[in-house]
Design a protein around this motif. Sequence first.
Motif, short mmCIF file in Angstrom:
data_model
loop_
_atom_site.label_atom_id
_atom_site.label_comp_id
_atom_site.label_asym_id
_atom_site.label_seq_id
_atom_site.Cartn_x
_atom_site.Cartn_y
_atom_site.Cartn_z
N ALA A 140 0.85 -1.20 0.00
CA ALA A 140 0.00 0.00 0.00
C ALA A 140 0.88 1.24 0.00
CB ALA A 140 -0.90 0.00 1.23
N VAL A 141 0.53 2.19 -0.83
CA VAL A 141 1.32 3.43 -0.88
C VAL A 141 0.72 4.50 0.03
CG1 VAL A 141 2.32 3.10 -3.14
CG2 VAL A 141 0.09 4.18 -2.95
N HIS A 142 -0.53 4.30 0.48
CA HIS A 142 -1.16 5.27 1.37
C HIS A 142 -1.82 4.57 2.55
CE1 HIS A 142 -1.91 7.46 -2.68
NE2 HIS A 142 -0.74 7.82 -2.20
N ASP A 143 -2.03 5.32 3.60
CA ASP A 143 -2.92 4.87 4.68
C ASP A 143 -4.37 5.08 4.23
OD1 ASP A 143 -0.81 4.48 6.35
OD2 ASP A 143 -1.19 6.22 7.62
N PHE A 144 -5.25 4.18 4.66
CA PHE A 144 -6.68 4.44 4.51
C PHE A 144 -7.32 4.48 5.88
CE2 PHE A 144 -5.84 2.57 0.29
CZ PHE A 144 -6.28 3.64 -0.47
N THR A 145 -7.90 5.58 6.24
CA THR A 145 -8.51 5.75 7.55
C THR A 145 -9.99 6.07 7.40
OG1 THR A 145 -6.43 6.75 8.25
CG2 THR A 145 -8.29 6.97 9.75
N ALA A 146 -10.81 5.41 8.22
CA ALA A 146 -12.24 5.67 8.18
C ALA A 146 -12.52 6.99 8.88
CB ALA A 146 -13.01 4.53 8.85
N VAL A 147 -13.17 7.89 8.19
CA VAL A 147 -13.51 9.19 8.78
C VAL A 147 -14.79 9.05 9.59
CG1 VAL A 147 -14.22 11.54 8.22
CG2 VAL A 147 -12.37 10.47 6.95
N SER A 148 -15.72 8.26 9.08
CA SER A 148 -16.94 7.95 9.83
C SER A 148 -17.06 6.42 9.90
CB SER A 148 -18.16 8.54 9.11
OG SER A 148 -18.24 8.00 7.80
N ASP A 149 -18.08 5.91 10.53
CA ASP A 149 -18.28 4.47 10.53
C ASP A 149 -18.53 4.01 9.11
OD1 ASP A 149 -17.96 4.15 13.26
OD2 ASP A 149 -20.07 4.54 13.70
N CYS A 150 -17.84 2.93 8.73
CA CYS A 150 -17.88 2.53 7.33
C CYS A 150 -18.16 1.05 7.13
CB CYS A 150 -16.54 2.84 6.65
SG CYS A 150 -16.14 4.58 6.55
N ILE A 151 -18.58 0.72 5.95
CA ILE A 151 -18.64 -0.67 5.49
C ILE A 151 -17.91 -0.75 4.16
CG2 ILE A 151 -20.13 -2.55 4.72
CD1 ILE A 151 -22.30 -1.45 6.56
N VAL A 152 -17.04 -1.73 4.03
CA VAL A 152 -16.33 -1.92 2.77
C VAL A 152 -16.44 -3.38 2.33
CG1 VAL A 152 -14.61 -0.15 3.25
CG2 VAL A 152 -14.14 -2.51 3.88
N SER A 153 -16.25 -3.63 1.05
CA SER A 153 -16.06 -5.00 0.60
C SER A 153 -14.74 -5.08 -0.14
CB SER A 153 -17.22 -5.46 -0.27
OG SER A 153 -17.42 -4.55 -1.32
N GLU A 154 -14.24 -6.28 -0.28
CA GLU A 154 -12.92 -6.44 -0.90
C GLU A 154 -13.03 -6.84 -2.35
OE1 GLU A 154 -10.23 -8.95 1.17
OE2 GLU A 154 -10.79 -8.15 3.14
N LEU A 155 -12.04 -6.42 -3.12
CA LEU A 155 -11.94 -6.82 -4.51
C LEU A 155 -10.44 -7.07 -4.73
CD1 LEU A 155 -13.73 -4.94 -7.42
CD2 LEU A 155 -11.68 -6.31 -7.71
N SER A 156 -10.08 -8.34 -4.82
CA SER A 156 -8.65 -8.64 -4.90
C SER A 156 -8.08 -8.21 -6.24
CB SER A 156 -8.42 -10.13 -4.69
OG SER A 156 -8.75 -10.82 -5.87
N LYS A 157 -6.80 -7.93 -6.25
CA LYS A 157 -6.17 -7.51 -7.50
C LYS A 157 -6.30 -8.58 -8.60
CE LYS A 157 -2.87 -4.31 -5.34
NZ LYS A 157 -1.44 -4.02 -5.08
N PRO A 158 -6.06 -9.86 -8.28
CA PRO A 158 -6.25 -10.87 -9.32
C PRO A 158 -7.69 -10.90 -9.86
CG PRO A 158 -4.98 -11.78 -7.53
CD PRO A 158 -5.44 -10.43 -7.07
N ASN A 159 -8.65 -10.64 -8.98
CA ASN A 159 -10.03 -10.60 -9.47
C ASN A 159 -10.24 -9.41 -10.40
OD1 ASN A 159 -10.54 -12.83 -7.99
ND2 ASN A 159 -12.09 -11.92 -6.65
N LEU A 160 -9.58 -8.32 -10.10
CA LEU A 160 -9.64 -7.18 -11.02
C LEU A 160 -8.98 -7.56 -12.34
CD1 LEU A 160 -10.51 -4.22 -11.37
CD2 LEU A 160 -8.20 -3.57 -10.72
N GLY A 161 -7.90 -8.34 -12.23
CA GLY A 161 -7.24 -8.83 -13.44
C GLY A 161 -8.21 -9.61 -14.30
N ARG A 162 -9.00 -10.43 -13.65
CA ARG A 162 -9.98 -11.22 -14.41
C ARG A 162 -11.03 -10.32 -15.08
NH1 ARG A 162 -13.15 -16.67 -12.49
NH2 ARG A 162 -14.89 -16.49 -13.94
N ILE A 163 -11.43 -9.28 -14.38
CA ILE A 163 -12.37 -8.33 -14.98
C ILE A 163 -11.74 -7.69 -16.22
CG2 ILE A 163 -13.47 -6.07 -14.65
CD1 ILE A 163 -14.24 -6.95 -11.87
N PHE A 164 -10.46 -7.38 -16.12
CA PHE A 164 -9.78 -6.81 -17.29
C PHE A 164 -9.80 -7.79 -18.46
CE2 PHE A 164 -7.49 -2.73 -17.10
CZ PHE A 164 -7.91 -2.29 -15.86
N ARG A 165 -9.66 -9.07 -18.14
CA ARG A 165 -9.62 -10.05 -19.21
C ARG A 165 -10.99 -10.30 -19.82
NH1 ARG A 165 -7.79 -13.97 -15.89
NH2 ARG A 165 -6.27 -12.73 -14.73
#
Lengths: 245, 245
Positions: free
Chosen positions: B91-116
Amino acid sequence: MRTSALVQRLDRYIKLTPAERDALDWAERRETKVPAGAKLLIEGEESNTLFVVQMGWFHAAIRLANGGRQILRFHFPGDLMGTSSMAWAFAVHDFTAVSDCIVSELSKPNLGRIFREQPRLAGMLFAMSAAENVALSDRLTSIGRMDSVERVSTLILDVLARLRVTAGGVVDSFDFPLTQTDIGDAVGLTKVHVSRTLGKMEDQGLIERNGKRVKVLDEARMITMTGFIDRYHEIDSEWLITAEV
Amino acid sequence: MRTSALVQRLDRYIKLTPAERDALDWAERRETKVPAGAKLLIEGEESNTLFVVQMGWFHAAIRLANGGRQILRFHFPGDLMGTSSMAWAFAVHDFTAVSDCIVSELSKPNLGRIFREQPRLAGMLFAMSAAENVALSDRLTSIGRMDSVERVSTLILDVLARLRVTAGGVVDSFDFPLTQTDIGDAVGLTKVHVSRTLGKMEDQGLIERNGKRVKVLDEARMITMTGFIDRYHEIDSEWLITAEV
DNA sequence: CGGACAATTGAATGACCTCAAAACAAGTGG
DNA sequence: CCACTTGTTTTGAGGTCATTCAATTGTCCG
């Protein structure tokens, strides 16, 4: 015909297949010369193409309401210029040749075709533009939080890193074709203060100047002072080729 | 399961096909909650995933050698966070929650598959990240070339524009969960000066404050003053679908 | 040798910073 | 419900760095 600087650049990070090289060859058009000082594209102008820098330096800038200017990026051989405007049908920045340049065109629809047919190239372009944007963040940080010597140092280190990508070997001096006004517009200082700052840097033994030529004398100190990181040296593309889950 | 905020966002710009929706559904994983103030990712940490913001605000920041901090971006629901790190395995940056948050993950290889497999999505993500980066350039310009009132105005206008993308209707007041230290780290001012600047803006009739709530009173003047342009409103994707040459 | 830019230097002003203290807000435990 | 803590915001005074304005020097080119 000489191989495109973009092909060379991509090939530096991932070994290109013949099909990929063909796709790029097909997509790139019309080499044109742009003399130093000329504008390739003007902010707000309708534009449907990107440009590949084959030779020379460009800068991308934005104009301000009050007549000022902010230089955002510098573009070197092998750079794909204009990706920032992908989201709109018009140019969001000016592109000005800093030195005499040669560019070729890559139309947006042709890039679209690359996205459809050469996903690995698309991914690589995505990663490269990410790297460029991190470098932009670094400069934002420099402008937002550092004093004049540190800002100018960051700029010089950045240029050095970019030149090394294409030059191959180690470079510690280079022709700096920018005027002090340009430098000021890039790092957020007035030209007057840039002059004083460069003088101070010489006094401190950080750099040496002969006309337009700049020699970096104490790169180590400039790096610790600014926390500079070379973002161009390495580009990870593992995620592109990892086997499917 | 609720439809992902990323799907909604993309659907706002281009009408997604069922196959594209499926591809995104498949790629996104594990929703997790992140309480306000918590760090999702730390600069330098190894990381193989991107995150989709489903709810709440994040900010991306970088730490300086001298202990300082520069806040680079804010991320809102529908944003794909971490694209800046695509070119490296960490990671090149910190990610900090400013308020209460919900996130989901998207792995880089999965993004690779989307590219394909889903070039249109890949292109759209490319364009969206370009838009985000232009917004970053705008902030760089603001920090490099404007005074304190203009810098804070730019930030507020930027947040307003982002909120309007998700909110749909017109928004002119919002909860501003940032401390003045945060604001300062975002626009390159000290917290003390941010306090004075906000006071001045109230005196000038630009904004109104009640606790953490901010109401924009004179948006028109703030816009002419800063030359602000909303980069999120529209994303052109013509180039993706234009017939092959 | 001029003419046009670019770079340097000086002096005064001003925007923002630092240091420091006080007022305010929100939460915690007794 | 109050005392206490911790963190944020506000306000003041003095200092610093960069700007502005203005004049001079340097450099390149016709």
